[in-house]
Design an enzyme around this catalytic site. Sequence first.
Site, PDB file in Angstrom:
ATOM      1  N   HIS A 194     -24.091   3.329  -5.615  1.00  0.00           N
ATOM      2  CA  HIS A 194     -22.791   4.006  -5.571  1.00  0.00           C
ATOM      3  C   HIS A 194     -22.050   3.677  -4.266  1.00  0.00           C
ATOM      4  O   HIS A 194     -22.354   4.259  -3.230  1.00  0.00           O
ATOM      5  CB  HIS A 194     -22.979   5.525  -5.669  1.00  0.00           C
ATOM      6  CG  HIS A 194     -23.393   5.980  -7.031  1.00  0.00           C
ATOM      7  ND1 HIS A 194     -22.490   6.354  -8.000  1.00  0.00           N
ATOM      8  CD2 HIS A 194     -24.618   6.104  -7.595  1.00  0.00           C
ATOM      9  CE1 HIS A 194     -23.138   6.687  -9.102  1.00  0.00           C
ATOM     10  NE2 HIS A 194     -24.434   6.552  -8.893  1.00  0.00           N
ATOM     11  N   LYS A 253      -6.704  17.402  -1.919  1.00  0.00           N
ATOM     12  CA  LYS A 253      -6.384  18.330  -0.826  1.00  0.00           C
ATOM     13  C   LYS A 253      -6.045  17.600   0.486  1.00  0.00           C
ATOM     14  O   LYS A 253      -5.081  17.949   1.162  1.00  0.00           O
ATOM     15  CB  LYS A 253      -7.586  19.252  -0.591  1.00  0.00           C
ATOM     16  CG  LYS A 253      -7.332  20.389   0.367  1.00  0.00           C
ATOM     17  CD  LYS A 253      -6.844  21.571  -0.394  1.00  0.00           C
ATOM     18  CE  LYS A 253      -6.629  22.782   0.462  1.00  0.00           C
ATOM     19  NZ  LYS A 253      -6.195  23.913  -0.367  1.00  0.00           N
ATOM     20  N   GLY A 307     -22.493   7.579 -14.769  1.00  0.00           N
ATOM     21  CA  GLY A 307     -22.531   8.639 -15.782  1.00  0.00           C
ATOM     22  C   GLY A 307     -23.960   9.010 -16.090  1.00  0.00           C
ATOM     23  O   GLY A 307     -24.887   8.264 -15.743  1.00  0.00           O
ATOM     24  N   CYS A 361     -23.084   1.722 -11.328  1.00  0.00           N
ATOM     25  CA  CYS A 361     -24.231   2.426 -11.912  1.00  0.00           C
ATOM     26  C   CYS A 361     -24.177   2.379 -13.440  1.00  0.00           C
ATOM     27  O   CYS A 361     -24.309   1.309 -14.020  1.00  0.00           O
ATOM     28  CB  CYS A 361     -24.303   3.855 -11.361  1.00  0.00           C
ATOM     29  SG  CYS A 361     -25.920   4.595 -11.599  1.00  0.00           S
ATOM     30  N   TYR A 362     -23.959   3.497 -14.130  1.00  0.00           N
ATOM     31  CA  TYR A 362     -23.836   3.423 -15.593  1.00  0.00           C
ATOM     32  C   TYR A 362     -22.753   2.428 -15.982  1.00  0.00           C
ATOM     33  O   TYR A 362     -22.893   1.686 -16.969  1.00  0.00           O
ATOM     34  CB  TYR A 362     -23.512   4.805 -16.185  1.00  0.00           C
ATOM     35  CG  TYR A 362     -23.463   4.774 -17.700  1.00  0.00           C
ATOM     36  CD1 TYR A 362     -24.621   4.936 -18.444  1.00  0.00           C
ATOM     37  CD2 TYR A 362     -22.273   4.525 -18.375  1.00  0.00           C
ATOM     38  CE1 TYR A 362     -24.596   4.854 -19.825  1.00  0.00           C
ATOM     39  CE2 TYR A 362     -22.234   4.442 -19.755  1.00  0.00           C
ATOM     40  CZ  TYR A 362     -23.405   4.611 -20.476  1.00  0.00           C
ATOM     41  OH  TYR A 362     -23.373   4.526 -21.841  1.00  0.00           O
ATOM     42  N   GLU A 398     -19.120   4.567  -3.545  1.00  0.00           N
ATOM     43  CA  GLU A 398     -18.116   5.598  -3.257  1.00  0.00           C
ATOM     44  C   GLU A 398     -18.640   6.741  -2.386  1.00  0.00           C
ATOM     45  O   GLU A 398     -17.867   7.540  -1.885  1.00  0.00           O
ATOM     46  CB  GLU A 398     -17.535   6.160  -4.568  1.00  0.00           C
ATOM     47  CG  GLU A 398     -18.502   7.002  -5.426  1.00  0.00           C
ATOM     48  CD  GLU A 398     -19.364   6.179  -6.382  1.00  0.00           C
ATOM     49  OE1 GLU A 398     -19.692   5.015  -6.043  1.00  0.00           O
ATOM     50  OE2 GLU A 398     -19.740   6.704  -7.447  1.00  0.00           O
ATOM     51  N   ASP A 423      -1.391  24.685  -0.109  1.00  0.00           N
ATOM     52  CA  ASP A 423      -0.837  24.059  -1.308  1.00  0.00           C
ATOM     53  C   ASP A 423       0.551  24.582  -1.656  1.00  0.00           C
ATOM     54  O   ASP A 423       1.489  23.810  -1.859  1.00  0.00           O
ATOM     55  CB  ASP A 423      -1.784  24.255  -2.500  1.00  0.00           C
ATOM     56  CG  ASP A 423      -3.188  23.782  -2.174  1.00  0.00           C
ATOM     57  OD1 ASP A 423      -3.331  22.987  -1.231  1.00  0.00           O
ATOM     58  OD2 ASP A 423      -4.132  24.220  -2.855  1.00  0.00           O
TER      59      ASP A 423
END
Length: 521
Positions: free
Chosen positions: A177, A377, A60, A87-88, A179, A235
Amino acid sequence: MEPSSTQDRILILDFGSQVTQLIARRVRESGVYCEVWPYNKADGGRIAGFNPRGVIFSGGPASVTEGESPRAPAEVFGMGLPILGICYGQQTLAAQLGGVVEGGHAREFGRAVVDVTGECALTHGVWAVGARETVWMSHGDRITVLPPGFRVVAESEGAPFALIANDERRTYGTMFHPEVVHTPHGAALLRNFTHDVCGCQGDWTMGAYRAQAVARIRAQVGQGRVVCGLSGGVDSSVAAVLIHEAIGEQLTCIYVDHGLMRANESEQVVATFRDRFNIKLVHVDASELFLGQLSGVTDPEVKRKTIGRLFIEVFEAEQAKLGGADFLAQGTLYPDVIESVSATGGPSVTIKSHHNVGGLPDWMRMQLVEPLRDLFKDEVRALGRELGMPEEIVGRHPFPGPGLAIRIPGEVTREKAELLRRVDTIYLEEIRAAGLYDAIWQAFAVLLPVRTVGVMGDGRTYDMACALRAVTSTDGMTADVFPFSMEFLTRVAGRIVNEVRGVNRVTYDITSKPPGTIEWE
Ligand code: XMP
């Protein structure tokens, strides 16, 4: 929507990082259902109700050293759940468990190297002691005193506590991070957390989702009738096939053809939905109406508004002819509904709304059926394949609601739309033949409102020019130009000028987004 009660799930508490959604995607890619909640919407009761196997705190923008900065709900530390702070998230975890975080140290942004100095369940089988590993950092503050019971597993120059662990508490923190793809082993570290530390099975597959979604749609709709506005895009198409699997004849799809679709697209929609999937489909050819009302219109916003208004009018009229419906189906996706934490990390939360041309207004007031609300998606595409949908629809590039109208700067006419379709077809044919279609987010041609001089054979031409566009992107919010070879571009240009009478010049748009947008209008 939630998974079945037997399925493992992970809770991600969002502290406002730009990349929180990537945590969710990585977790889901490992076959584990997860949800993203704003940190300030989670309390002990809600968390217990969700019954996660573990909790991840995102990064964050705030600083733990500031008075009003966000904190994880205190109850979460007493629930016996595994926790991973990123992180944060690592810093607030450390501060809340009795460590010390300080600002004012050397900032680390981007690629960094960590030395692996210890072992823990998070790094098991991924990072060996003594290895130097690449990670992606983005922080100013850092921990200076570890909370009791924690030890350091990896360190970097700027972050001596790059990875901290307390195996007994099953609690971990990374300064970097995991991710993002720039941390090469990040997905494996996250998988160790969800599978080994939290004990998740990894059984959240699209096959399982399909069965659950069908049951939920049946429970929601009962004997009611559902209408679905089909656009030909991924979609709405996947939503329609899924809903049809659940309630069959109770679903009617309405396809409003505004005459500004790509070549053969309308035929393909009819063939796929009516003929292949046996779905009740109303195909409205409203091209006269749309092109008539667009006559003389050159302003991009007026074009968009005209198309949006007419779409709603036509859709409503068709729906009335059907005798009304109880539910409206929409292909809303998870990124449209995740509540986002404000950039300051403060308590205000906003919900991103799903608004674009081709959408329907709130005042239509039908209850919504949104069976893709939980999916990203790429998961929608996987679900479409699971449902046996053709690759041409499931893997198709995004196409805007206003269609070719916003790819024809200036006035739109039937003739110009036809010319553009022919250019676009050649371009896409060549892209597919070169095996590049799936590497590109979106590729299309634009018909320019200029005429230029050329020479063909012995004669002079004075014809229209077109631009080709192709970009890579992950979500359409930012985009990079696709680096075609010059040989490819000149081949396409040669074919267009030779095969499409009326176009004598081809250019390639090399603008990224930002500052450009993907579409020209
Ligand atoms: P821009 O041009 O804003 O486009 O960079 C970003 C993405 O959104 C698509 N787009 C639309 N999609 N209705 C839609 O359904 C619209 O009105 C619309 N306008 C742009 C565009 O094709 C790209 O994928």
